[in-house]
Each structure stands twice: as structure tokens, then as C-alpha cells.
Design a protein around this motif. Structure first.
Motif, short mmCIF file in Angstrom:
data_model
loop_
_atom_site.label_atom_id
_atom_site.label_comp_id
_atom_site.label_asym_id
_atom_site.label_seq_id
_atom_site.Cartn_x
_atom_site.Cartn_y
_atom_site.Cartn_z
N GLN A 128 -16.91 29.27 -46.03
CA GLN A 128 -16.50 28.74 -44.74
C GLN A 128 -17.64 28.03 -43.99
N ARG A 129 -18.85 28.56 -44.08
CA ARG A 129 -19.95 28.05 -43.26
C ARG A 129 -20.79 27.00 -43.96
N GLY A 130 -20.51 26.74 -45.20
CA GLY A 130 -21.27 25.71 -45.91
C GLY A 130 -22.57 26.26 -46.49
N LEU A 131 -23.52 25.36 -46.71
CA LEU A 131 -24.78 25.73 -47.35
C LEU A 131 -25.69 26.42 -46.35
N LEU A 132 -26.07 27.66 -46.64
CA LEU A 132 -26.90 28.46 -45.74
C LEU A 132 -28.32 28.58 -46.30
N ARG A 133 -29.28 28.52 -45.39
CA ARG A 133 -30.67 28.68 -45.77
C ARG A 133 -31.02 30.17 -45.84
N PRO A 134 -32.16 30.51 -46.47
CA PRO A 134 -32.50 31.93 -46.65
C PRO A 134 -32.54 32.73 -45.35
N ALA A 135 -33.03 32.12 -44.27
CA ALA A 135 -33.13 32.86 -43.00
C ALA A 135 -31.78 33.32 -42.48
N ASP A 136 -30.70 32.68 -42.96
CA ASP A 136 -29.37 33.01 -42.48
C ASP A 136 -28.76 34.23 -43.17
N PHE A 137 -29.34 34.65 -44.30
CA PHE A 137 -28.71 35.77 -45.01
C PHE A 137 -29.68 36.75 -45.66
N LEU A 138 -30.92 36.34 -45.92
CA LEU A 138 -31.85 37.26 -46.57
C LEU A 138 -32.19 38.49 -45.73
N PRO A 139 -32.35 38.37 -44.39
CA PRO A 139 -32.59 39.59 -43.61
C PRO A 139 -31.47 40.62 -43.78
N LEU A 140 -30.23 40.17 -43.80
CA LEU A 140 -29.11 41.09 -44.01
C LEU A 140 -29.14 41.64 -45.42
N ALA A 141 -29.48 40.79 -46.39
CA ALA A 141 -29.59 41.26 -47.78
C ALA A 141 -30.65 42.34 -47.92
#
Length: 369
Positions: A128-141
Motif C-alpha cells: 500500500q505505501r510503496g517503496l520504503l527506505r530502511p528508516a521506515d521499517f528497520l527500527p520495528l524489525a
């Protein structure tokens, strides 16, 4: 002439009459006062009733507003929890569905500006949100302990891409052998024998299996670590890196100079490359309002701090026989200054942003023309 008895009777009658009159007067006054008190009580009761009627809506409104705020806060908290749960579920599904993508930022030889390799960077192609950079998901990971699993996926994808490039006949003819650098987390690096992803083989065995399966030349794969792994579990890290380098892989120390490790670790750690962090490159050679403006305030003899630090890293690397890559090169004057300082390699937006595999292949194909 009245007798004493008659006179006494007359006096007694007058006294009784006077007392009766006084009693009647007092009784009337008591009745009047009682009436006034009752009137005042009735008026006070009316006033209190009126005040109660006026106050009741305000109190009710305040209670209603407080209840509404409480309900809104509970709703927002529930929504945040639901959003977090949805993001966690989406991230787990991303691994299962292989929604991650590898993007490649060129690494060039500074003297010739020729591409010698790429740094592999992870992206998430969110539905849905398109291409995400690392800062958008690595902290949650990281909170979900999924970093090691993402590292593992990246290693597999990078080796597959290297295999594709190695099979290219034009690349073979011109001996084009790009090196790919990939970042490894401390979580994955520190547990090579018991893979934190839940799989049987650890990092060293997994890398060995990838190299064998894809027929990769080990020297084309460069593993990047940060200084933080040095203080996490230095003994285990040293052993893991030693085994990886024995297989022929190169090891880079990323963001050098920004961590908390001691320089005493540097000669112990089996590394081949130092990567100068972009914070030291940003104002390097700046002729505008950067570090030089600050230095002029301290006198002409005050040296460029960034240049001194970069030169010290270059001298240190030369003494230890290590290669150097400068990160974050965005301006021509930075490139020019680093060339004068004999820095080996560099990367940054001046030479190209991170691109997908097809675009990276096209950049390498320019050497054929």
C-alpha cells in the motif's frame, strides 16, 4: 375614701392589665419575627434551588466532556495498538512473501570515477505505501528481532545477483567483476553457530553454502560491520570474521570514527576496509559557509578539523595496509579534496543514488561501450 384593701385591688388590676398588654405586644412581635424568618427561609430555599438548577448543566457538561476525552484517549490507544499490530503483521508477511528489494549504490575509484562495486541496501516494496527506505521499517524489525532474518534474506539476494553478473558473457569478456558490500547486524554476526533466525546453520555455514550454490568468487563479497559489534561480543565477532576472511571474503568497518570502540580493537579485528563516515566528509574542502568559516574565526593557522580527521584515518589505514572508502560524497569539491588526499574509493549521490538491479546492471554495461 378608699380603703387600703380597695386600693390594693385597683393596683393589682392595673398591674394585671399592664402585664397582659406587654404579653400581647411581645406575642405579636414574636409572630412577626417568626413570619419574617419563614419568609427568609423560603427565599433561601428558592435561591438554593435556582442555583442548583443553574449549576447542574455545567457539572453535567464537565462530566460529559471528561468522559468524552477519556473515551477518545482509550480509542486512540486502541488504534495505536492496532496500528502497531498491523505493522508487525505486515513486516512478518513481507519476509514470507519476499517483498524486500535490494538497491545498489555505486562505489567508485576516486582517481578515475570508475565503478568498482556497489553497496547493497534493503528496501521494502510495501503493497500500500510503496517503496520504503530502511528508516521506515528497520527500527520495528529490530524490536521484533527480525534483523537477522532480513540480513539472511539480503545475503541470499546479493549472492544471486552476483551470480547473474558473473554469468554475463560481456562481463566475462571484459573481466568485469563488481564487488558487492552488504551490512551485517551484530545480532546475526555474534551468533554464527546457532542461527537466530531459527534455522539450522549459522552465518558462517550459510555464507559458505551460498558461495558454493551460486558459484560466487568470495573476493566479490564484502561484509560491512559497524564499530558497535566490537563492544557487543568482541571475542565471538573476531572468530566469526576470521572464519569469513579465511573463506576469501572482505570485511569493512563501516562508519569508522563514530562508534564507541577503542582503537585497540582495530589491530585485533580482521578487517580489510575502513569506511569514513559522511559526517567527516560533509564539509571537507568546503569553500563556502562550512567548516572553513568556523576555522577562520579561530585564526588562519587553525586547521580544517574535518580534513585533519580524514587525513588521520587515511594515514592509519595506510599504516595498517587497509583500503579506505569515503561515504557521503555529494559535491565535486569533496571529491577533489579526497583525490588530493589519495583516498582510494568513495560513494555518495555525486556518483549515483541507490538503484535497482536492472539500473545497476546498466551502469556496469557502460564499461562495455
Amino acid at each position: 375614701m378608699l380603703t387600703v384593701a380597695e386600693y390594693s385591688l385597683i393596683s393589682l388590676g392595673i398591674l394585671i392589665g399592664s402585664l397582659f398588654f406587654v404579653f400581647a405586644f411581645l406575642l405579636r412581635r414574636v409572630r412577626q419575627l417568626t413570619h419574617l424568618v419563614r419568609q427568609r427561609d423560603r427565599q433561601l430555599t428558592k435561591n438554593l434551588a435556582a442555583a442548583s438548577v443553574q449549576t447542574r448543566p455545567a457539572t453535567s457538561a464537565a462530566r460529559s466532556a471528561a468522559l468524552t476525552q477519556s473515551q477518545q484517549a482509550q480509542s486512540q490507544q486502541a488504534q495505536c495498538q492496532q496500528d502497531l499490530f498491523n505493522r508487525q503483521q505486515a513486516l512478518r508477511l513481507a519476509l514470507h512473501r519476499e517483498e524486500f528489494r535490494v538497491y545498489y549504490q555505486p562505489i567508485v575509484e576516486l582517481q578515475t570515477a570508475e565503478i568498482v562495486g556497489f553497496e547493497a541496501l534493503v528496501r521494502w516494496q510495501h503493497p500500500q505505501r510503496g517503496l520504503l527506505r530502511p528508516a521506515d521499517f528497520l527500527p520495528l524489525a529490530a524490536e521484533m528481532n527480525l534483523i537477522a532474518a532480513i540480513d539472511r534474506w539480503m545475503l541470499k539476494a546479493v549472492c544471486q545477483q552476483l551470480s547473474i553478473w558473473q554469468a554475463d558473457l560481456d562481463f566475462q569478456r571484459l573481466n568485469i567483476q563488481p564487488r558487492l558490500s552488504i551490512n551485517l547486524s551484530a545480532a546475526y554476526l555474534s551468533q554464527p553457530g546457532s542461527d537466530v533466525t531459527g534455522l539450522d546453520n549459522g552465518l558462517v555455514d550459510y555464507v559458505r553454502s551460498l558461495l558454493t550454490h551460486d558459484s560466487i568468487a568470495p573476493q566479490q563479497l564484502n561484509l560491512e560491520i559497524t564499530e558497535s559489534v566490537m563492544i557487543t561480543d568482541p571475542e565471538q565477532t573476531i572468530e566469526t570474521l576470521r572464519q569469513l576472511r579465511e573463506m576469501g571474503l572482505k570485511v569493512s568497518l563501516d562508519d569508522f570514527g563514530t562508534g564507541y570502540s577503542s582503537l585497540s580493537y582495530l589491530h585485533q579485528f580482521p578487517v580489510d576496509v575502513l569506511k569514513i563516515d559522511k559526517t567527516f566528509v560533509r564539509y571537507l574542502g568546503d569553500q563556502g559557509n562550512g567548516s572553513h568559516a568556523h576555522n577562520r574565526d579561530h585564526g588562519a593557522a587553525f586547521p580544517d578539523r574535518h580534513q585533519v580527521i580524514v587525513q588521520a584515518i587515511l594515514d592509519l589505514a595506510k599504516g595498517l595496509n587497509l583500503s579506505v572508502v569515503a561515504e557521503g560524497i555529494e559535491q565535486p569539491y569533496q571529491h577533489s579534496q579526497l583525490k588530493k588526499m589519495n583516498c582510494h574509493y568513495g560513494q555518495g549521490n555525486l556518483f549515483g543514488q541507490a538503484v535497482d538491479a536492472a539500473s545497476a546492471h546498466a551502469l556496469l554495461a557502460l564499461k562495455i561501450r
